[in-house]
Design a protein around this motif. Structure first.
Motif, PDB file in Angstrom:
ATOM      1  N   UNK A  48       0.807  -1.222   0.000  1.00 43.60           N
ATOM      2  CA  UNK A  48       0.000   0.000   0.000  1.00 43.60           C
ATOM      3  C   UNK A  48       0.845   1.281   0.000  1.00 43.60           C
ATOM      4  N   UNK A  49       1.602   1.463  -1.087  1.00 39.50           N
ATOM      5  CA  UNK A  49       2.500   2.611  -1.196  1.00 39.50           C
ATOM      6  C   UNK A  49       2.339   3.394  -2.496  1.00 39.50           C
ATOM      7  N   UNK A  50       1.245   3.189  -3.198  1.00 37.23           N
ATOM      8  CA  UNK A  50       0.979   3.914  -4.445  1.00 37.23           C
ATOM      9  C   UNK A  50       2.044   3.645  -5.510  1.00 37.23           C
ATOM     10  N   UNK A  51       2.646   2.470  -5.447  1.00 30.26           N
ATOM     11  CA  UNK A  51       3.666   2.091  -6.427  1.00 30.26           C
ATOM     12  C   UNK A  51       2.972   1.547  -7.675  1.00 30.26           C
ATOM     13  N   UNK A  52       3.435   2.017  -8.830  1.00 30.41           N
ATOM     14  CA  UNK A  52       2.880   1.573 -10.106  1.00 30.41           C
ATOM     15  C   UNK A  52       3.927   0.750 -10.855  1.00 30.41           C
ATOM     16  N   UNK A  53       3.687   0.510 -12.131  1.00 31.98           N
ATOM     17  CA  UNK A  53       4.566  -0.345 -12.931  1.00 31.98           C
ATOM     18  C   UNK A  53       6.010   0.155 -12.984  1.00 31.98           C
ATOM     19  N   UNK A  54       6.188   1.461 -13.064  1.00 30.66           N
ATOM     20  CA  UNK A  54       7.547   2.017 -13.134  1.00 30.66           C
ATOM     21  C   UNK A  54       8.307   1.697 -11.849  1.00 30.66           C
ATOM     22  N   UNK A  85       4.553  -6.352  -2.168  1.00 31.11           N
ATOM     23  CA  UNK A  85       4.132  -5.184  -2.944  1.00 31.11           C
ATOM     24  C   UNK A  85       2.621  -5.171  -3.155  1.00 31.11           C
ATOM     25  N   UNK A  86       1.901  -5.917  -2.354  1.00 28.12           N
ATOM     26  CA  UNK A  86       0.450  -5.997  -2.540  1.00 28.12           C
ATOM     27  C   UNK A  86      -0.218  -4.653  -2.264  1.00 28.12           C
ATOM     28  N   UNK A  87      -1.430  -4.519  -2.790  1.00 35.82           N
ATOM     29  CA  UNK A  87      -2.251  -3.316  -2.625  1.00 35.82           C
ATOM     30  C   UNK A  87      -1.587  -2.055  -3.166  1.00 35.82           C
ATOM     31  N   UNK A  88      -0.784  -2.212  -4.207  1.00 31.50           N
ATOM     32  CA  UNK A  88      -0.245  -1.080  -4.939  1.00 31.50           C
ATOM     33  C   UNK A  88      -0.976  -0.999  -6.272  1.00 31.50           C
ATOM     34  N   UNK A  89      -0.535  -0.151  -7.148  1.00 29.85           N
ATOM     35  CA  UNK A  89      -1.183   0.032  -8.454  1.00 29.85           C
ATOM     36  C   UNK A  89      -0.382  -0.655  -9.550  1.00 29.85           C
ATOM     37  N   UNK A  90       0.097  -1.841  -9.253  1.00 30.60           N
ATOM     38  CA  UNK A  90       0.945  -2.578 -10.190  1.00 30.60           C
ATOM     39  C   UNK A  90       0.077  -3.472 -11.076  1.00 30.60           C
ATOM     40  N   UNK A  91       0.213  -3.293 -12.388  1.00 30.89           N
ATOM     41  CA  UNK A  91      -0.561  -4.095 -13.344  1.00 30.89           C
ATOM     42  C   UNK A  91       0.195  -5.391 -13.649  1.00 30.89           C
ATOM     43  N   UNK A  92      -0.344  -6.146 -14.585  1.00 32.59           N
ATOM     44  CA  UNK A  92       0.313  -7.375 -15.018  1.00 32.59           C
ATOM     45  C   UNK A  92       1.703  -7.089 -15.586  1.00 32.59           C
ATOM     46  N   UNK A  93       1.867  -5.927 -16.217  1.00 31.49           N
ATOM     47  CA  UNK A  93       3.160  -5.544 -16.794  1.00 31.49           C
ATOM     48  C   UNK A  93       4.200  -5.404 -15.679  1.00 31.49           C
ATOM     49  N   UNK A  94       3.856  -4.673 -14.627  1.00 31.35           N
ATOM     50  CA  UNK A  94       4.771  -4.503 -13.499  1.00 31.35           C
ATOM     51  C   UNK A  94       5.037  -5.809 -12.780  1.00 31.35           C
ATOM     52  N   UNK A  95       4.009  -6.635 -12.649  1.00 31.77           N
ATOM     53  CA  UNK A  95       4.170  -7.935 -12.006  1.00 31.77           C
ATOM     54  C   UNK A  95       5.104  -8.825 -12.808  1.00 31.77           C
ATOM     55  N   UNK A  96       5.047  -8.710 -14.123  1.00 28.02           N
ATOM     56  CA  UNK A  96       5.936  -9.497 -14.982  1.00 28.02           C
ATOM     57  C   UNK A  96       7.382  -9.088 -14.773  1.00 28.02           C
TER      58      UNK A  96
END
Length: 125
Positions: A84-90, A110-121
């Motif tokens: 929960x830190x407002x982290x996105x794909x970048x 890194x759960x509950x952030x704004x990470x999409x499948x791209x960032x997860x990859x």
């Protein structure tokens, strides 16, 4: 800046981490990217912290970048919690690049952030 009591002749780092501390909890403090800069500086020179808990703050991608850069040279942190830190794909990509060289981190949250499948990859690779 966090304030902590110190013992005589004890080294203090920028964010108040004692030189012999092994677990640090900066959760739910409303910390932002500027705070991540100070924490990252401490991680670069601290050789005792094994667990860093920074859940529920506002690091975002910029803060994740600073923490990631510190992880490239830190050889003691084994647990990193950035829930929960407002982290996105970048930001996820920065963390992934650091983990490519850091062999000590074995637990990452890194759960509950704004990470999409791209960032997860990026993290998975």
């Amino acid at each position: 800046v966090a304030v902590a009591e110190s013992k005589p002749n004890q080294v203090k780092f920028l964010y108040g981490i004692d030189e012999d501390t092994t677990s640090v909890d900066f959760s739910e403090r409303g910390l932002g990217p500027a705070d991540a800069v100070l924490i990252a500086f401490d991680l670069r020179v601290n050789a005792t912290v094994t667990k860093l808990d920074c859940n529920d703050n506002n690091f975002g991608d910029e803060g994740a970048h600073h923490i990631a850069e510190a992880l490239k040279v830190n050889a003691t942190v084994t647990e990193l919690h950035l829930y929960l830190n407002e982290i996105e794909d970048v930001g996820a990509q920065h963390i992934a690049k650091a983990l490519a060289t850091n062999t000590t981190v074995t637990e990452l949250n890194l759960s509950e952030n704004e990470i999409s499948d791209v960032g997860a990859q990026h993290i998975a690779e």
